[in-house]
Design an enzyme around this catalytic site. Structure first.
Site, PDB file in Angstrom:
ATOM      1  N   ARG A  85      56.045  55.878  81.690  1.00 48.79           N
ATOM      2  CA  ARG A  85      55.198  54.735  82.050  1.00 48.79           C
ATOM      3  C   ARG A  85      55.961  53.739  82.907  1.00 48.79           C
ATOM      4  O   ARG A  85      57.140  53.484  82.708  1.00 48.79           O
ATOM      5  CB  ARG A  85      54.715  54.014  80.797  1.00 48.79           C
TER       6      ARG A  85
ATOM      7  N   ARG B  39      57.396  51.675  66.868  1.00 52.67           N
ATOM      8  CA  ARG B  39      56.046  51.145  67.115  1.00 52.67           C
ATOM      9  C   ARG B  39      54.981  52.062  66.518  1.00 52.67           C
ATOM     10  O   ARG B  39      53.974  51.590  65.997  1.00 52.67           O
ATOM     11  CB  ARG B  39      55.822  50.953  68.626  1.00 52.67           C
TER      12      ARG B  39
ATOM     13  N   ARG C 193      59.217  49.293  80.624  1.00 55.25           N
ATOM     14  CA  ARG C 193      59.238  48.216  79.625  1.00 55.25           C
ATOM     15  C   ARG C 193      60.410  48.376  78.667  1.00 55.25           C
ATOM     16  O   ARG C 193      60.763  49.475  78.293  1.00 55.25           O
ATOM     17  CB  ARG C 193      57.924  48.214  78.839  1.00 55.25           C
TER      18      ARG C 193
ATOM     19  N   ARG D 189      45.237  43.781  65.498  1.00 56.85           N
ATOM     20  CA  ARG D 189      46.226  44.794  65.196  1.00 56.85           C
ATOM     21  C   ARG D 189      46.561  44.837  63.723  1.00 56.85           C
ATOM     22  O   ARG D 189      47.379  45.637  63.306  1.00 56.85           O
ATOM     23  CB  ARG D 189      47.492  44.429  65.949  1.00 56.85           C
TER      24      ARG D 189
ATOM     25  N   LYS E  89      45.109  52.469  75.915  1.00 56.80           N
ATOM     26  CA  LYS E  89      44.222  51.307  75.760  1.00 56.80           C
ATOM     27  C   LYS E  89      44.163  50.487  77.044  1.00 56.80           C
ATOM     28  O   LYS E  89      43.094  50.150  77.535  1.00 56.80           O
ATOM     29  CB  LYS E  89      44.711  50.392  74.619  1.00 56.80           C
TER      30      LYS E  89
END
Ligand code: AP5
Ligand code: MG
Ligand code: ZN
Length: 214
Positions: free
Chosen positions: A127, A171, A160, A88, A13
């Protein structure tokens, strides 16, 4: 152009929203980035949000809805915006609808980036994110020019806290329970478009631009 990005954590996203925002010259509004900036600055909002984020849970609706509604009233949103990570939950989507009605406008497209769960965990461990400007990289699929340094702002890149494998699985679980019903919600409003998020980053952007038009 008023757009929403939908998709599982790690679907891409943020990666696509930044590119689409640049192409159409509209602001990119990421609630995750807003929370991370607040955590970094140790604001009250940041301290509250961190409790939930570190566990892979959603921050309560009441902490996020007003922030977005206020953001959309700012001058730079008057010709459009791209929302990334919001809404969300169904209540968030309903509150967004109300805010848009009061601004006498509506969403053009909700863009759903479709990626199977198997691909997600692999992506997240690679990431790297810039805390300063929110840019996102991947050590294999989208590496920065200089290791651990942001191409756009020279900020430091980090892994992160919520990208550990067990938190990513949490998640994903929360995504399926609380966020994926939004796919139906926007389908019923005839604004949903779905793109294959397993292709390479530039091909996905091309598919989105084809849908949105000039
Ligand atoms: P948020 O920051 O929104 O995280 P998320 O939705 O879990 O999504 P991510 O940012 O992890 O993934 P992404 O889809 O943006 O993927 P990216 O482009 O980085 O939210 C974090 C937390 O904040 C939530 O868990 C929640 O607690 C809270 N929160 C935020 N908004 C909220 C709200 N509205 N209500 C309640 N709580 C909220 O890509 C991932 C990786 O893959 C990158 O390394 C990238 O380089 C790579 N990649 C991207 N595309 C491709 C591709 N096509 N091929 C290969 N690699 C790719
Ligand atoms: Mg993101
Ligand atoms: Zn940066």
């Amino acid at each position: 152009m008023r757009l929403i990005m939908l998709g599982a954590p790690g679907a891409g996203k943020g990666t696509q929203a930044k590119k689409i925002a640049a192409i159409y010259n509209i602001p990119h509004i990421s609630t995750g980035d807003i929370f991370r900036a607040n955590i970094k600055d140790k604001t009250d909002l940041g301290l509250k949000a961190k409790e939930y984020m570190d566990k892979g849970l959603l921050v309560p609706d009441e902490l996020v809805v007003d922030i977005v509604a206020d953001r959309l009233k700012q001058e730079d949103c008057k010709d459009g915006f791209i929302l990334d990570g919001f809404p969300r939950t169904i209540p968030q989507a309903e509150s967004l609808d109300k805010a848009l009605i009061s601004m006498d406008t509506k969403i053009n497209y909700a863009i759903n980036i479709d990626v199977p769960d198997e691909n997600i965990v692999r992506r997240m461990s690679g990431r790297r994110a810039c805390l300063k400007c929110g840019a996102t990289y991947h050590i294999n699929y989208n590496p920065p020019q200089v290791k651990d340094i942001c191409d756009s702002c020279t900020g430091e890149l980090i892994l992160r806290d919520d990208d550990k494998e067990e938190t990513v699985l949490k998640r994903l679980d929360i995504y399926h329970k609380q966020t994926s019903p939004l796919i139906n919600y926007y389908e019923e409003k005839n604004t949903l478009v779905t793109v294959d998020g397993t292709k390479n980053i530039d091909d996905i952007t091309k598919s989105i631009v084809e849908i949105l038009g000039a």
